[in-house]
Enzyme design. Structure first.
Site, PDB file in Angstrom:
ATOM      1  N   ASP A 164     -19.313 -10.778 -37.763  1.00 36.47           N
ATOM      2  CA  ASP A 164     -18.351  -9.678 -37.766  1.00 36.47           C
ATOM      3  C   ASP A 164     -16.962 -10.169 -37.368  1.00 36.47           C
ATOM      4  O   ASP A 164     -15.992  -9.414 -37.401  1.00 36.47           O
ATOM      5  CB  ASP A 164     -18.819  -8.519 -36.881  1.00 36.47           C
ATOM      6  CG  ASP A 164     -19.021  -8.896 -35.420  1.00 36.47           C
ATOM      7  OD1 ASP A 164     -18.810 -10.073 -35.062  1.00 36.47           O
ATOM      8  OD2 ASP A 164     -19.418  -8.008 -34.638  1.00 36.47           O
ATOM      9  N   GLU A 220     -22.594 -17.699 -26.012  1.00 37.79           N
ATOM     10  CA  GLU A 220     -21.151 -17.819 -26.234  1.00 37.79           C
ATOM     11  C   GLU A 220     -20.390 -17.824 -24.918  1.00 37.79           C
ATOM     12  O   GLU A 220     -20.588 -16.955 -24.061  1.00 37.79           O
ATOM     13  CB  GLU A 220     -20.636 -16.687 -27.122  1.00 37.79           C
ATOM     14  CG  GLU A 220     -19.141 -16.791 -27.381  1.00 37.79           C
ATOM     15  CD  GLU A 220     -18.640 -15.866 -28.483  1.00 37.79           C
ATOM     16  OE1 GLU A 220     -17.416 -15.881 -28.748  1.00 37.79           O
ATOM     17  OE2 GLU A 220     -19.453 -15.134 -29.072  1.00 37.79           O
ATOM     18  N   LYS A 232     -28.265 -10.726 -36.790  1.00 38.84           N
ATOM     19  CA  LYS A 232     -27.905 -11.068 -35.419  1.00 38.84           C
ATOM     20  C   LYS A 232     -27.314  -9.834 -34.749  1.00 38.84           C
ATOM     21  O   LYS A 232     -26.590  -9.066 -35.386  1.00 38.84           O
ATOM     22  CB  LYS A 232     -26.882 -12.208 -35.383  1.00 38.84           C
ATOM     23  CG  LYS A 232     -26.492 -12.627 -33.950  1.00 38.84           C
ATOM     24  CD  LYS A 232     -25.519 -13.787 -33.953  1.00 38.84           C
ATOM     25  CE  LYS A 232     -24.106 -13.373 -34.265  1.00 38.84           C
ATOM     26  NZ  LYS A 232     -23.529 -12.479 -33.216  1.00 38.84           N
TER      27      LYS A 232
END
Length: 306
Positions: A72, A210, A141
């Site tokens: 995204d 992340e 995801k």
């Protein structure tokens, strides 16, 4: 069976009526979930890159990239939004379809946009299913840990492969204090470990870490049985992912500090476009080499109305 034996050559072991079929030396094989799982604690690292269009998918697929993530992040990189939050399901599906057409060997993962899975398990299954059924993705995801574990479990039970994502979760970055490293103190580090375990127990086949301190990412990688894919999470993860536009130096608006630029294409592209503009303005393009010749007799007849 000998793959060098041409079709029609007699097989001495079976007499006249049996023939060898010629088998290609190598057959391109589509990456699959089981193969990704086997990369856990393997010397062969998982390679994942973002991809948003058909032509880039062809290139990355031809180079053997294991997973193409239609992230995204396309909201900022391709659509000009200030964050990933405005991205819609229809926009994600549009780009996923293009990538799926170009990916013959890489596994395609579609990123579920904000509010496409948080509302209910039923809504999560419905939207995740669209990524597979309509867009040709191999997996989806979604962001979050403990709070979305039930959604992951529901999707997996419905037969949808799921990749998790913990640490910095861009869709909810504002609630995390912005785009910054997560898990720096004891409480938040414990939460990240619990999140990763929750994703694992819910049935995800892998998880993105992340903006996580390298030692914490290494510990999480050690403690869970599914592969970890790092982005700003150090070298001990089972794989790595970057935004392709960042590593190629094509997106000049912002480059995260953890990104290594392997090229700086933006100036090269600008130079090429400037050269085109100048050639057109100065009547240097198109020239004879880049034009089609015609039949002079035909043109003359047209001129005189014949």
């Amino acid at each position: 069976m000998n793959d060098r034996t041409p079709f029609g050559e007699q097989n001495p072991a079976y007499g006249h009526l049996h023939f060898y079929f010629k088998i290609p030396r190598s057959i391109d094989r589509k990456m699959n979930i089981a193969a990704i799982r086997k990369r856990k604690n393997s010397s062969e690292k998982i390679i994942m890159l973002t991809c948003y269009d058909y032509s880039t998918a062809l290139l990355l697929d031809s180079l053997g990239v294991d997973l193409l993530l239609v992230g995204d992040s396309l909201g900022m990189v391709m659509l000009g939004y200030d964050s990933t939050v405005p991205v819609t399901m229809e926009e994600m599906l549009h780009h996923c379809k293009a990538v799926s057409r170009g990916a013959k060997n890489s596994l395609v993962v579609g990123d579920m946009p904000f509010l496409s899975y948080q509302i209910s398990n039923e809504e999560a299954i419905k939207n995740a299913g669209r990524f597979l059924k309509e867009a040709g993705c191999d997996a989806v995801k979604l962001e979050g840990g403990i709070e979305v574990a039930d959604k992951i479990s529901a999707m997996v039970k419905a037969g949808i492969p799921v990749m998790g994502h913990v640490g910095l979760t861009p869709q909810t970055a504002s609630s995390l204090g912005g785009y910054k490293v997560q898990g720096k103190d004891l409480d938040s580090a414990k939460k990240l470990l619990l999140d990763a375990k929750a994703v694992e127990e819910a049935g995800a086949f892998s998880v993105v870490l992340e903006c996580v301190p390298a030692p914490l990412a290494a510990l999480i990688t050690e403690k869970i049985s599914i592969p970890t894919i790092g982005i700003g999470a150090g070298p001990e993860c089972d794989g790595q992912v970057l935004v392709t536009h960042d590593l190629l130096g094509m997106f000049e608006k912002f480059t995260p500090s953890f990104v290594k630029k392997y090229a700086n294409l933006a100036p090269i592209i600008k130079d090429a476009i400037n050269n085109f503009i100048e050639d057109v303005k100065n009547d240097n393009f198109p020239d004879d080499d880049h034009s089609f010749s015609g039949n002079s007799e035909v043109i003359e007849k047209l001129k005189w109305g014949k």
